[in-house]
Design a protein around this motif. Structure first.
Motif, PDB file in Angstrom:
ATOM      1  N   UNK A 185       0.411  -1.387  -0.043  1.00 32.54           N
ATOM      2  CA  UNK A 185      -0.039  -0.020   0.190  1.00 32.54           C
ATOM      3  C   UNK A 185       0.839   1.255  -0.234  1.00 32.54           C
ATOM      4  N   UNK A 186       1.882   1.098  -0.839  1.00 33.39           N
ATOM      5  CA  UNK A 186       2.921   2.508  -0.192  1.00 33.39           C
ATOM      6  C   UNK A 186       3.808   3.288  -2.262  1.00 33.39           C
ATOM      7  N   UNK A 187       2.769   4.251  -2.226  1.00 38.70           N
ATOM      8  CA  UNK A 187       3.284   4.724  -3.367  1.00 38.70           C
ATOM      9  C   UNK A 187       4.993   5.105  -3.391  1.00 38.70           C
ATOM     10  N   UNK A 188       5.497   5.029  -4.410  1.00 38.51           N
ATOM     11  CA  UNK A 188       7.378   5.208  -4.297  1.00 38.51           C
ATOM     12  C   UNK A 188       7.136   6.463  -4.847  1.00 38.51           C
ATOM     13  N   UNK A 189       8.063   7.078  -5.234  1.00 36.83           N
ATOM     14  CA  UNK A 189       8.109   8.345  -6.289  1.00 36.83           C
ATOM     15  C   UNK A 189       9.798   8.800  -5.497  1.00 36.83           C
ATOM     16  N   UNK A 190      10.440   8.579  -7.235  1.00 37.34           N
ATOM     17  CA  UNK A 190      11.708   8.107  -7.670  1.00 37.34           C
ATOM     18  C   UNK A 190      12.952   9.622  -7.541  1.00 37.34           C
ATOM     19  N   UNK A 246       5.490   8.522  -1.029  1.00 34.75           N
ATOM     20  CA  UNK A 246       4.454  10.519  -1.539  1.00 34.75           C
ATOM     21  C   UNK A 246       3.332  10.459  -0.850  1.00 34.75           C
ATOM     22  N   UNK A 247       2.967   9.647   0.147  1.00 33.91           N
ATOM     23  CA  UNK A 247       1.751  10.035   0.794  1.00 33.91           C
ATOM     24  C   UNK A 247       2.915  10.545   2.271  1.00 33.91           C
ATOM     25  N   UNK A 248       3.832  10.518   2.855  1.00 34.95           N
ATOM     26  CA  UNK A 248       4.485  10.770   4.272  1.00 34.95           C
ATOM     27  C   UNK A 248       5.531  11.888   4.072  1.00 34.95           C
TER      28      UNK A 248
END
Length: 394
Positions: free
Chosen positions: A51-56, A68-70
């Motif tokens: 449930x974690x969306x990664x942002x590179x 991406x959320x935190x």
């Protein structure tokens, strides 16, 4: 992160090996999926399964993956783990195996493979605190070198006089957690530890702060929490979180609650202590009434996300049972199981057989009766002859 890999599932590959062995004539075959993905893609999908969306962000060695959320950094590149002779592009052509053997190289999809790998590992292996300094220190250090996936959790003494010693043993673990385990019921707090509520609270917060000086991963364990008055329990949980505890575990040490009572107990505490939303919540229950597994399920329904279970059931939550229950009902509780069911079943079976054999008890008895055995240690450099000699002495 740009390296390309032909990711495949070992179970499917072994099936292909078996098919090769059934052929009348020997031949060479390539076992692969024929599909490539980058390490970055695999990592992104693995986190997505939790449930974690990664942002590179960044490039090359400086590229990092952020939640991406935190905004928290979760992935980075470390050249220390580079393989000197590795290549950046691996890709196989399974056409021959498909046509001649009838093998399906993508029986398990890439997405399913990520999910399976993500669920194989336990989060933490909890050890007992240091009682016999030499032997226990060696055990902890050895496990920290051996265990590379799960974290290692070790409690410090309530007096705080062994915090530095415990950390010295634990500091090289892949994930190191210090535990502050405190009895919060009147019967244990005053009669066994001779502490009044205010003294216990101050001791707890000081100990948590001392542990935070070494690691951010500090767990506060409220022993016998179900037999303490509500006001004190809420107060010490709140102050433990403020002091820096990142995980709070509540224990029904007596195992006296029914599943329905467990749900009411936990729900009311979480409602009254809003700070619990900022930490990971754990749960332990004695199996005195044969209801530990059912109570653990009720705890998960309330928002508990760490269960303390035992592979060899010894008056506690059964690891095998709780994993099976949550795997079947995970959609009902909105949880993601990260443990391999078949692997856990196999390993717990082996451990249970060892426990039933009585070998552990016999060894502890022998070691107690002969203190000289405390100085016997075995490491990776011992010869077969020296190990045989030690076993004979034991």
């Amino acid at each position: 992160l740009d390296s390309l890999r032909d990711w495949g599932y070992a179970k499917d590959y072994v099936e292909c090996m078996w098919l090769i062995l059934q052929q009348d004539n020997p031949d060479d075959y390539v076992i692969a999926t024929g599909v490539q993905h980058t390490v970055r893609e695999f990592t992104t999908l693995a986190f997505a399964n939790d449930g974690i969306e990664l942002e590179w962000r960044g490039k090359g060695l400086e590229e990092k993956g952020y939640d991406k959320k935190t905004g928290k950094m979760l992935v980075c590149v470390n050249p220390k783990w580079y393989r000197p002779t590795d290549v950046v592009n691996l890709w196989g052509d399974p056409a021959k195996a498909k046509t001649q053997l009838g093998w399906n190289p993508q029986k398990t999809s890439y997405e399913e493979l990520c999910r399976i790998m993500d669920r194989l590992d336990l989060d933490y292996i909890a050890l007992k605190g240091i009682q016999q300094k030499k032997a226990d220190s060696l055990l902890i250090k050895s496990l920290c070198q051996t265990v590379r996936q799960a974290g290692i959790a070790v409690p410090v003494s309530i007096t705080g006089n062994d915090t530095e010693v415990v950390w010295d043993c634990l500091k090289n673990a892949e994930k190191a957690r210090l535990q502050v385990s405190v009895p919060v019921s009147s019967v244990q707090m005053e009669y066994l530890y001779h502490m009044k509520p205010d003294v216990l609270k101050a001791t707890t917060t000081d100990l948590i702060r001392a542990c935070r000086a070494h690691t951010e991963d500090v767990e506060f364990i409220a022993m016998d929490a179900t037999r303490r008055d509500a006001a004190f329990l809420r107060s010490i949980v709140r102050e433990a979180i403020v002091a820096g505890a990142t995980t709070v575990t509540l224990c029904d040490t007596a195992g006296s609650m029914l599943p329905e009572e467990t749900e009411i107990f936990l729900s009311s505490l979480f409602r009254d202590v809003p700070e619990t939303k900022d930490v990971t919540l754990g749960y332990y229950c004695s199996d005195a009434m044969n209801l530990a597994d059912a109570c653990a399920v009720s705890a998960v329904k309330c928002g508990i996300r760490e269960i303390k279970a035992a592979a060899c059931r010894n008056d506690s939550i059964s690891l095998r049972n709780i994993v099976n229950i949550l795997n079947v009902k995970q959609k009902c509780f909105d949880v993601n199981m990260k443990i391999g069911i078949e692997k856990i079943s196999s390993l717990t079976g082996q451990i249970e057989n060892l426990c039933r054999s009585g070998l552990g008890h016999s060894f502890r008895k022998e070691r107690t009766e002969n203190p000289a055995h405390e100085s016997m240690t075995i490491n990776s450099h011992e010869s077969r002859e020296s190990i045989s000699s030690m076993i004979s002495k034991m």
